[in-house]
Design a protein around this motif. Sequence first.
Motif, PDB file in Angstrom:
ATOM      1  N   ASP A  65      30.904  51.864  12.893  1.00 39.75           N
ATOM      2  CA  ASP A  65      32.065  52.199  12.069  1.00 39.75           C
ATOM      3  C   ASP A  65      33.269  52.599  12.914  1.00 39.75           C
ATOM      4  OD1 ASP A  65      30.540  51.716   9.859  1.00 39.75           O
ATOM      5  OD2 ASP A  65      29.998  53.816   9.514  1.00 39.75           O
ATOM      6  N   LYS A  66      33.033  52.946  14.188  1.00 41.34           N
ATOM      7  CA  LYS A  66      34.122  53.372  15.068  1.00 41.34           C
ATOM      8  C   LYS A  66      34.845  52.203  15.728  1.00 41.34           C
ATOM      9  CE  LYS A  66      31.559  57.605  16.178  1.00 41.34           C
ATOM     10  NZ  LYS A  66      30.966  58.437  17.268  1.00 41.34           N
ATOM     11  N   ILE A  67      34.336  51.011  15.547  1.00 40.11           N
ATOM     12  CA  ILE A  67      34.957  49.843  16.183  1.00 40.11           C
ATOM     13  C   ILE A  67      36.254  49.502  15.466  1.00 40.11           C
ATOM     14  CG2 ILE A  67      34.669  47.386  16.696  1.00 40.11           C
ATOM     15  CD1 ILE A  67      31.694  47.854  16.888  1.00 40.11           C
ATOM     16  N   ASN A  68      37.278  49.180  16.227  1.00 39.37           N
ATOM     17  CA  ASN A  68      38.540  48.702  15.661  1.00 39.37           C
ATOM     18  C   ASN A  68      39.095  47.601  16.554  1.00 39.37           C
ATOM     19  OD1 ASN A  68      39.967  50.065  17.836  1.00 39.37           O
ATOM     20  ND2 ASN A  68      39.700  51.964  16.663  1.00 39.37           N
ATOM     21  N   ALA A  69      40.261  47.086  16.170  1.00 42.87           N
ATOM     22  CA  ALA A  69      40.836  45.962  16.914  1.00 42.87           C
ATOM     23  C   ALA A  69      41.174  46.329  18.352  1.00 42.87           C
ATOM     24  CB  ALA A  69      42.085  45.454  16.186  1.00 42.87           C
ATOM     25  N   ILE A  75      30.540  44.357   5.551  1.00 43.24           N
ATOM     26  CA  ILE A  75      31.229  43.150   6.009  1.00 43.24           C
ATOM     27  C   ILE A  75      31.803  43.410   7.391  1.00 43.24           C
ATOM     28  CG2 ILE A  75      33.147  41.562   5.586  1.00 43.24           C
ATOM     29  CD1 ILE A  75      32.771  41.958   2.648  1.00 43.24           C
ATOM     30  N   GLY A  76      31.451  42.547   8.330  1.00 36.82           N
ATOM     31  CA  GLY A  76      31.999  42.625   9.671  1.00 36.82           C
ATOM     32  C   GLY A  76      33.115  41.612   9.855  1.00 36.82           C
ATOM     33  N   PHE A  77      34.131  42.004  10.586  1.00 36.29           N
ATOM     34  CA  PHE A  77      35.273  41.140  10.869  1.00 36.29           C
ATOM     35  C   PHE A  77      35.151  40.661  12.314  1.00 36.29           C
ATOM     36  CE2 PHE A  77      36.470  43.949   7.442  1.00 36.29           C
ATOM     37  CZ  PHE A  77      37.127  43.101   6.554  1.00 36.29           C
ATOM     38  N   ILE A  78      34.852  39.381  12.464  1.00 35.51           N
ATOM     39  CA  ILE A  78      34.538  38.792  13.761  1.00 35.51           C
ATOM     40  C   ILE A  78      35.635  37.810  14.147  1.00 35.51           C
ATOM     41  CG2 ILE A  78      32.722  37.696  15.120  1.00 35.51           C
ATOM     42  CD1 ILE A  78      31.840  40.243  13.713  1.00 35.51           C
ATOM     43  N   SER A  79      35.934  37.756  15.442  1.00 38.59           N
ATOM     44  CA  SER A  79      36.914  36.802  15.945  1.00 38.59           C
ATOM     45  C   SER A  79      36.372  36.151  17.209  1.00 38.59           C
ATOM     46  CB  SER A  79      38.253  37.484  16.246  1.00 38.59           C
ATOM     47  OG  SER A  79      39.198  36.548  16.717  1.00 38.59           O
ATOM     48  N   LEU A 106      35.624  43.135  15.619  1.00 36.28           N
ATOM     49  CA  LEU A 106      36.895  43.861  15.569  1.00 36.28           C
ATOM     50  C   LEU A 106      36.894  44.978  14.536  1.00 36.28           C
ATOM     51  CD1 LEU A 106      39.407  40.859  15.788  1.00 36.28           C
ATOM     52  CD2 LEU A 106      38.582  42.329  17.634  1.00 36.28           C
ATOM     53  N   GLY A 107      35.902  44.998  13.672  1.00 31.86           N
ATOM     54  CA  GLY A 107      35.845  46.044  12.655  1.00 31.86           C
ATOM     55  C   GLY A 107      34.695  45.792  11.702  1.00 31.86           C
ATOM     56  N   THR A 108      34.313  46.827  10.970  1.00 29.94           N
ATOM     57  CA  THR A 108      33.248  46.733   9.982  1.00 29.94           C
ATOM     58  C   THR A 108      33.519  47.750   8.885  1.00 29.94           C
ATOM     59  OG1 THR A 108      30.874  46.927   9.616  1.00 29.94           O
ATOM     60  CG2 THR A 108      31.834  48.328  11.324  1.00 29.94           C
TER      61      THR A 108
END
Length: 520
Positions: free
Chosen positions: A182-186, A417-421, A434-436
Amino acid sequence: MSLDIPIIKSNSAGWGPVGKLEKFSDIPYAPFSKGDKIGKCSDWNSNIRNYSRQNYYGANVVNPFTFKEEDEDSFTLVDYSRVSAKLKNKSRTAYQKQYLQKQRSSNQSGRGGPKKQGGRFNNKWNDRRQRNRESSVEISSNWELKEEFDISQFKHCYVDTLPEVETIGSYGSVKYYNKSFDKINAKNEKKLQKTEKTIPSIPTSDDKVIRAQYTHGNVYATDSILATLMSAHKSVYSWDIVVQKVGTRIFFEPRPNTTDLLTVNENVSSHQDNDKDPINSTTSLSVEATQVNLNYQNQVLQSDAPAYQFENEIPDAEEFENSIDVGFRYNKWTLDDDIVVLARTQVDGVIEDKGQTKFIRINAVNEHDSHRFGIEFRKKLDSQRAAILATEIKNNSTKFAKWSIQASLAGCDMMNIGFISRDSIRDNVNHVILGTQFYPVSELNRQNSVDMKNGWGIFKTIVQSCMKLENGKYLLHREPNRNIINLYSVPENAFDLVEEDIQEEVEEDQNKGWVDESRE
């Protein structure tokens, strides 16, 4: 010299002339506005188009008193001298330059923004090419068409009340979600780790739990198949599902030797295959998105903590040693017309929320070309996450509908939902997280206009048609270029590739209780 006094007729009933004036009988009436300043009885040089007010009464009527003088001085001789090619093409070249400049400016919406798709060839031609999609299976000429479903009519299919769910049994084990993600960001991205593990794939008729519990229902499926049928009105790409009619029982299962791949930008009207860009083709993007989901699901779960154990172990668990830990809940729903559905649903993980253990589904959306589709994750995810999610739902309405329906059927209240790039825009193998974020399943259904009453109504409509069929094998096929679903009757050996597999299926059928029951 005498003065003749004219006879003046008096109008005792009003004002104006009395009787018919023969002198002015052939002169037409010219309408005029009461606000006009009339300076002359007859203005022979007037031009009604020169008036400042163009909308007054009678403005479009030709003035009969206007005198049009013919201009005999307008006669000119024809010039037969040749015009140079440079002067002749000057106006055309200027027009072409102006047109190209206009096209360039219209294709650029701001600095670094996505290009607009417009013009004759960008709209009509692309739409024509887009409609020529590939079929999920080749339709044989000896298949008999039994029924045709109009997908546009599915939006009117509803059940009065949602059927109550009854859990027949739960099997397997799932891991707890790792809250450190949860601490992950862009600005603090994390590398997405690759895995060779897969999700256990068990056909409906081969599921040993359904074999043992088949008396609890007469219609059997998986949550993935149910979600595909319930979201059929949102689908754009072609798909197919095998239907087995055995006595009074119906089995919905995937076609053998097929893989359930996730779609990417299925609901984007301008999306199409590009032969010059193979890594961004429809098939390549589906394979990439499917693998990204597996990698993300495996990574965000705690590997060193004890797993949450369901009531029973998965039968023949040793066959799934190289699979991601998932839990199966076998749920039962009773619909009208003696339709009882028994389906295997999947749980991906669990979380502790306010002292309660909640089941969750885990999915990921992956960015591949933000300049053409959506908003750039790295720049806007931290500040405009809601806008990015809304754009992803709009571009992938079918995929999100399947996800939320599967979660609803399994009894999961939350979806992660995870935001992957991509690590690089031209690298479809390496990715970063990049985020969840967690979202309530009910909120995702509302945002994507998913109504479970409508979903059950669609499924009930299809089942009612299949109930009227004779015993045998059938195929539900979503047409790639028409908004219909066809129900074909296919041979019993359809889709069988190897003779050894056919023999194994015959031996397995002997252990299925519903087969003996149908023969009685």
